[in-house]
Design a protein around this motif. Structure first.
Motif: not given
Length: 304
Positions: A132, A201-202, A204-206, A262
């Motif tokens: 980020g 990304e999957r 990180l965002k799940t 994470n």
């Protein structure tokens, strides 16, 4: 043998990477509450309730914690596999570009070096994107200034870098510096890099489902609250210490899951992304110093 024992002891006692700091307050509360129950028991208050052991069977809580930890570790290991694939694809892509792309004009070698540095930039931008963070000076030496300025305004910098690499490959094909088979092979490697980005990304965002995380915390608190009532009759003044040890075990396992779910941050238990990116940059720098054998023979024939 003695050195191994000393190393084992150092590892067991080292604070870095441990979850003790995160659960220290929980352990104190468990111990303090257990001591309070033992104090009430000493004054013959009716606090001993062994039947409470049936409220939350320890095997149920254990299975929930194991599932939590295994799920978190799967995310950690999946992230590591993705970054291992990024390393391998970057090396293969850099090697094939350096060997396969013909150098027709004097500036072709410089353009190839720029393309190889963009591969290192892809890894760095992926790292920053997953954390980020915005584009920073770490990328300045890996690309021309115009590209660096443009990259600062992009929402997904790794995709932009992958676009520049793909654009370079297409230009070399149009100039007949690559044949169609070579272009296809290189594009497949580039596509794999973008696939790895998407997989990270999957992860990180799940996040872990909130309902599951809340329910597990509630069960942990309830179990540690009821435990002193179950054991005070048999342990007496040791109730506080045993409650603290049980709290250390249970809250520690849950904290480990939180720590590794994470794997892209800066914690001691996260993936060493900075070191991985530095390794890729060194590999590319070493590759640039090499002269492909076919090209050296071609240069010798031209000279003769």
């Amino acid at each position: 043998m003695m050195n191994e024992k000393i190393q084992w002891l150092r590892t067991a006692l080292q604070p870095k990477g441990s979850v003790m700091k995160a659960i220290f307050k929980h352990i104190l509360w468990c111990g303090a509450f257990g001591f309070l129950i033992s104090l009430l028991h000493h004054f013959e208050k009716p606090v001993s309730q062994p039947i409470l052991a049936n409220v939350i069977p320890s095997i149920v809580l254990g299975l929930l914690l194991v599932f939590r930890t295994n799920t978190a570790y799967e995310r950690f290991w999946e992230g590591r596999k993705c970054w291992g694939s990024i390393v391998n694809n970057t090396r293969n892509l850099a090697r094939q570009i350096w060997v396969s792309v013909d150098e027709i004009s004097p500036e072709d070698k410089d353009n190839k070096i720029t393309a190889l540095n963009l591969l290192a930039a892809f890894a760095v931008t992926t790292k920053l994107h997953l954390r980020g963070e915005t584009v920073n000076s770490e990328l300045e030496d890996l690309m021309p200034s115009t590209k660096y300025i443009k990259l600062k305004i992009m929402n997904n910098p790794p995709i932009e870098v992958a676009f520049w690499i793909g654009d370079y490959l297409q230009q070399q094909y149009d100039r007949n510096c690559l044949n169609s088979y070579q272009l296809t092979s290189l594009q497949e490697l580039l596509n794999s890099l973008v696939d790895n980005l998407g997989a990270c990304e999957r992860i990180l965002k799940t996040p872990m489902p909130l309902a599951y995380a809340i329910h597990l915390k509630q069960l942990l608190i309830l179990y540690c609250f009821l435990l002193p009532f179950q054991i005070v009759d048999s342990l007496g003044w040791w109730t506080g210490l045993v409650s603290a040890l049980v709290g250390f075990t249970l809250f520690g396992i849950e904290a480990i899951g939180l720590e590794i779910e994470n794997p892209f941050g800066y914690d001691a238990n996260d993936l060493p992304l900075d070191a991985i990116c530095e390794t890729m940059k060194r590999n590319i720098d070493d590759l640039i110093t090499l002269t492909p054998n076919a090209r050296s023979h071609q240069q010798d024939s031209i000279t003769n």
